[in-house]
Design a protein around this motif. Structure first.
Motif, PDB file in Angstrom:
ATOM      1  N   GLN A 109       0.840  -1.202   0.000  1.00 34.28           N
ATOM      2  CA  GLN A 109       0.000   0.000   0.000  1.00 34.28           C
ATOM      3  C   GLN A 109       0.876   1.253   0.000  1.00 34.28           C
ATOM      4  O   GLN A 109       0.515   2.269  -0.593  1.00 34.28           O
ATOM      5  CB  GLN A 109      -0.920   0.014   1.222  1.00 34.28           C
TER       6      GLN A 109
ATOM      7  N   MET B 133       0.807   4.766  -2.093  1.00 28.56           N
ATOM      8  CA  MET B 133       0.837   6.110  -1.523  1.00 28.56           C
ATOM      9  C   MET B 133       1.983   6.927  -2.106  1.00 28.56           C
ATOM     10  O   MET B 133       1.888   8.136  -2.222  1.00 28.56           O
ATOM     11  CB  MET B 133       0.941   6.026  -0.003  1.00 28.56           C
TER      12      MET B 133
ATOM     13  N   TYR C 121      -6.229   8.413   0.740  1.00 34.51           N
ATOM     14  CA  TYR C 121      -5.560   7.117   0.877  1.00 34.51           C
ATOM     15  C   TYR C 121      -5.269   6.834   2.342  1.00 34.51           C
ATOM     16  O   TYR C 121      -5.501   5.717   2.839  1.00 34.51           O
ATOM     17  CB  TYR C 121      -4.258   7.066   0.065  1.00 34.51           C
TER      18      TYR C 121
ATOM     19  N   TYR D 184      -7.059   3.638   3.935  1.00 29.39           N
ATOM     20  CA  TYR D 184      -6.163   2.551   4.322  1.00 29.39           C
ATOM     21  C   TYR D 184      -6.168   2.368   5.842  1.00 29.39           C
ATOM     22  O   TYR D 184      -6.241   1.245   6.347  1.00 29.39           O
ATOM     23  CB  TYR D 184      -4.757   2.866   3.796  1.00 29.39           C
TER      24      TYR D 184
ATOM     25  N   ALA E 117      -9.449   5.645  -2.920  1.00 34.81           N
ATOM     26  CA  ALA E 117      -8.071   6.013  -2.607  1.00 34.81           C
ATOM     27  C   ALA E 117      -7.159   5.686  -3.778  1.00 34.81           C
ATOM     28  O   ALA E 117      -6.397   6.538  -4.251  1.00 34.81           O
ATOM     29  CB  ALA E 117      -7.631   5.270  -1.361  1.00 34.81           C
ATOM     30  N   LYS E 118      -7.270   4.456  -4.269  1.00 34.90           N
ATOM     31  CA  LYS E 118      -6.427   4.059  -5.400  1.00 34.90           C
ATOM     32  C   LYS E 118      -6.748   4.930  -6.602  1.00 34.90           C
ATOM     33  O   LYS E 118      -5.866   5.354  -7.338  1.00 34.90           O
ATOM     34  CB  LYS E 118      -6.663   2.592  -5.746  1.00 34.90           C
TER      35      LYS E 118
END
Lengths: 480, 460
Positions: free
Chosen positions: B299, B303, B321, B325, B379-380
């Protein structure tokens, strides 16, 4: 407003279904799919004039809206979804299912996802539904499937997920090219895509097409398909082969051909060749199968290959043929799976070497098998004929080099199709009744389900005009 | 500003509370109350600062930009969620419960400094305040050898990277003759590019790569995350890591933005390596806790996209993110601490025994895998958007997406274990109604993030 119902009814009933105990889920599923079908029928009835739209703001900072649109193609596919779901529910009425609440819940959720895919006119919304249709199917196959279900479904999921992610990257790229602020609406995406220079369209094409190619599936991206069809429980196989593979073809027609014309023009020969190779390859493998489910799985690859080839030949009649054939193939393949599941239930096997003599033991079932199989190989006066005739016509008129050769090779697929289908009829319906199993003929709900399918096969074979009218407008727009 | 004071005071209060209050439960209750109060203070900070004119504090040592305060608020919210979910488990780690909470307050103090620093010295102090309490927390289960090992390893690696960071700061000072990150921009550009500056940027990049566990500086992460008590791993892997990322982004966005042509490629390679190492190694893990450690590396790779994309979307990307996350990972850890066996087999049959736990875990895993309508997808989406907008790194985007597909493999193994495999998972502590309620709230947050991300974003 009416369009949101197509998604909301299966979605909400699906959620409720998880909380039900015992047989409540069955009646709920039946009720829900009848309601959805009624709405879908209303939408396709009203649709002849202008597309129906529904738009609500969703995430303004991303330029995405909750916007739905039903034109001829969308409403035709919604109608197909409605019919197939209803048939699935009807056929399942007298079958016991473990944890029925969850089973029907997932079925209805996948139906909601499919409706969303067919209706979305916003690229991000389309992507969301594209994934949402997949997840319930993943759980369905992994919980209620055959012996090897877990690895097989896992492969299927990862395969399609890779494709979807690539598509996402492509869509993000396109949305950034939209005039003015970032937007995902279909109109803006089309404007952005068509205005891109040809070299950019060429690599974007693969980024987006890969997702659709895996879903359809086009050779050589098909390896997930036969295993998944074989391992899934029949209702899910029906959803997969009658509806989900249409998502791929539909997406090509809505989100690829109008969006990246130069990319499509450049790669269409490659895709057509791949599709035709797939037709012949899948047909040859189908001939040597002894498991009926695998045989039909491969025949489905061949059929989808023909439609995919026609989609990339840029001819109006071909496009129109795809629309018709998407519907007809959905109906026919549903019929095939229904019969297979009945055979499996009664004989306890799908192995053709062990079957035989069904015509004397269960005549009604055998007749249904013959009619549906003949429709599947496109005999005149069945619905399959209309579609395939138009598809071949389209490929014949294509302006690419070697289109005659391509048509001839694709035509081989039809002949091979006749070989394995007739072989299958002969080995299951006729010959000696190998086993001593006492075979029951159709029950009431099976009569009803098959009657829906067979009457559609015959009606659309004799009088395809309603289907042709519904999709004529959209087909005309697809041509460059 | 008020939040920095408040968290320090609260930390001191917690330390003294340990002297006078002997009951673990009331200490945890007090901590929860103070965290809620701290969230109030950060919101107060946020609402009293105008959006467009950042306040300069202490001779421009700190600058309270709107997005910094927003980040503070969201991360404090995550910490509150953490305490609500895990407060009970913190009590089980050892004797000194009040100290653990005090240390978490100090970590938050470091976080606030890191989100608001406007001077390299403040950045350094922030990183130290953030890190030192973590070394202690990692070793808090002191009878456990693995925990002590984690603490020592973390400390040595942290000290090493701090040295590199200081070296980088020194070189930059030589080049720009200032510690102020906004003034630095103009000074570095006034004459021909100074090689000192480039060396400094590289050193700082390496130091931050240590802190955010980017490959090849990630080696400490699996051992530290695996060895530390699970409750504290949950905090380290989420809130703390996000803070380090925010600091990373802040420096590179504000000061080194115009020099990006010189460092983007290096960082792009670090990103690709991080994604590769994190995802591929996670596939081979047998313990879910260790898998989550590698997943946190993976992850981190995503980021890093925000740092790579030197544009405005990156701020949105890092904030969403971080929260998506953090919330999902804290949720998974909250489920994990309930189980006795941390291997995949330990999850077998959880869906039959505890259907709600299995369901929320599935949603959290969906979020980490980036399935639509969960926070992880948005987020992605945001970090990819940032890089695609920047335009040059399409190869990295495609590579990252392939890696995201690999991540599905190890996340879904947990789902397969819970739903499709038979077994009787052993539950270490009973799942109370309160736990279930908090897990459902967390799950709802994950979905809300995915459906209406605009609620969690602010103007940049």
């Amino acid at each position: 407003m009416i369009l949101i119902l197509l998604i909301l009814i299966p979605f909400l009933t699906g959620i409720i279904s998880f909380t039900t105990k015992g047989d409540g889920a069955k009646s709920l599923g039946l009720l829900s799919s009848m309601l959805t079908l009624a709405v879908a029928a209303y939408v396709s009835g009203a649709n002849f004039a202008a597309p129906i739209t529904f738009t609500k703001p969703w995430i303004p900072i991303l330029g995405t809206q909750f916007s739905l649109m039903a034109d001829g193609m969308s409403s035709m596919l919604c109608l197909l979804t409605g019919i197939v779901s209803l048939v699935v529910m009807i056929m399942n009425v007298n079958k016991p299912v473990e944890r029925a609440g969850a089973f029907y819940g997932f079925l209805l959720l996948s139906q909601a996802g499919l409706m969303g895919v067919f209706l979305a006119s916003d690229a991000l919304l389309f992507y969301v539904f594209w994934e949402l249709a997949l997840i319930p199917v993943y759980f369905l196959c992994s919980q209620w499937g055959g012996e090897k279900r877990i690895p097989v479904t896992f492969k299927f999921f990862i395969y399609t997920f890779v494709g979807s992610l690539m598509m996402l990257a492509g869509l993000i790229y396109l949305s950034l090219q939209t005039p003015g602020v970032t937007s995902y609406s279909w109109n803006d995406i089309v404007r952005a895509g068509t205005s891109l220079p040809a070299d950019q369209q060429m690599w974007l094409f693969w980024l987006i097409f890969i997702a659709f190619a895996i879903k359809m599936p086009v050779f050589p991206f098909h390896t997930w398909q036969p295993d998944t069809y074989e391992q899934s429980p029949t209702p899910v196989t029906i959803i997969l082969s009658a509806l989900m593979v249409k998502m791929g073809l539909f997406a090509v027609l809505r989100w690829l051909i109008p969006v990246l014309p130069a990319g499509v023009a450049y790669w269409s020969e490659t895709v057509v060749i791949l599709s035709v190779v797939g037709i012949v390859y899948a047909s040859c493998i189908a001939i040597v199968q002894t498991d009926i489910k695998r045989l039909i799985a491969y025949s489905s690859i061949a059929h989808m290959g023909l439609m995919c080839a026609a989609a990339f030949t840029n001819s109006a009649v071909g496009m129109h043929g795809i629309m018709v054939q998407m519907f007809n193939h959905g109906i026919n393949i549903t019929g095939m799976w229904v019969i297979v599941s009945m055979i499996e239930q009664r004989y306890g096997t799908r192995d053709m070497t062990k079957l035989g003599g069904m015509a004397s033991a269960a005549p009604a079932m055998a007749i249904a098998l013959v009619i549906i199989s003949l429709a599947n190989i496109a005999l005149p006066l069945t619905n399959g004929f209309v579609g395939e005739f138009m598809l071949f016509n389209g490929i014949f008129r294509a302006d690419t080099a070697g289109h005659i050769l391509i048509m001839v090779v694709a035509g081989l697929g039809i002949i091979l199709g006749a070989v394995y289908t007739l072989n299958m009829i002969q080995r299951t319906a006729y010959g000696d009744a190998g086993s001593a199993v006492v075979v029951k003929d159709l029950s009431v709900n099976e009569y009803l389900g098959l009657a829906i399918i067979i009457s559609l096969i015959l009606f659309l074979g004799v009088y395809p005009k309603p289907l042709l009218d519904l999709t004529a407008g959209v087909a005309g727009m697809m041509v460059r | 500003m008020k939040a920095i004071i408040a968290t320090t005071v609260f930390g001191v209060i917690m330390m003294f509370a340990g002297l006078w209050v002997n009951d673990k439960k009331s200490i945890a209750g007090l901590a929860t109350f103070l965290f809620a109060a701290l969230l109030g203070v950060t919101i107060w900070d946020l609402t009293t600062t105008s959006v467009n004119s950042p306040k300069s504090l202490f001779n421009d040592m700190l600058r309270s930009e709107h997005y910094s305060l927003w980040f503070n608020t969201i991360m404090t919210g995550c910490s509150l969620l953490y305490v609500l979910l895990m407060g009970k488990e913190v009590q089980k780690v050892g004797k000194y419960v009040s100290e653990y909470f005090a240390l978490i307050f100090f970590i938050l103090c470091g976080l606030y400094l890191l989100s608001m620093y406007n001077n390299l010295l403040m950045m350094f102090i922030g990183i130290e305040i953030l890190s030192i309490p973590q070394y202690i927390l990692a070793g808090s289960d002191k009878r456990n050898l693995k925990s002590s090992e984690a603490s020592l390893k973390y400390f040595l690696m942290g000290a090493f990277s701090t040295g590199i960071l200081l070296m980088g700061i020194t070189l930059l000072y030589g080049a720009a003759r200032t510690f102020n990150i906004t003034e630095m921009v103009t000074l570095m550009h006034s004459d021909a590019l100074n090689p000192l500056a480039l060396a400094g940027i590289l050193f700082i990049m390496i130091a931050f790569s240590f802190k955010v566990s980017a490959a090849p500086m990630h080696m400490w992460t699996p051992d530290v995350y695996d060895g530390s008590p699970t409750v504290f791993t949950a905090f380290m892997a989420t809130v703390v890591k996000s803070a380090a990322f925010f600091a990373f982004l802040r420096l590179f966005q504000v000061s080194f933005n115009s020099l990006s042509e010189h460092w983007v490629m290096v960082l792009a390679i670090i990103t690709a390596a991080t994604l590769l190492v994190g995802n591929v190694t996670a596939v081979f893990q047998q313990s879910v806790k260790r898998m989550l450690a590698y997943s946190s590396i993976a992850q981190a790779g995503f980021m890093l996209f925000a740092v790579l994309a030197v544009n405005a979307v990156a701020w949105q990307g890092i904030i969403i993110y971080a929260v998506a996350y953090s919330v999902a990972t804290i949720g998974i850890f909250a489920v994990l601490v309930k189980l006795k066996d941390y291997t995949y087999d330990g999850f077998n049959g959880l869906a039959q025994r505890e259907p709600l736990l299995a369901f929320v875990t599935t949603i959290f895993l969906f979020s980490l895998a980036g399935i639509p309508l969960t926070g992880g997808f948005m987020a992605k989406y945001y970090v990819l958007l940032a890089v695609v907008q920047q335009g040059q790194l399409m190869w990295l985007v495609i590579f990252a997406l392939l890696m995201a597909a690999i991540s599905v493999y190890y996340y879904f193994r947990v789902i397969i274990a819970m739903y499709f495999k038979a077994g009787t998972p052993e539950i270490s502590s009973p799942v109370t109604g309160g736990d279930k309620f908090m897990l459902v709230v967390t799950c709802a947050l994950v979905i809300l993030l995915g459906v209406l991300p605009q609620l969690f974003l602010t103007k940049v």
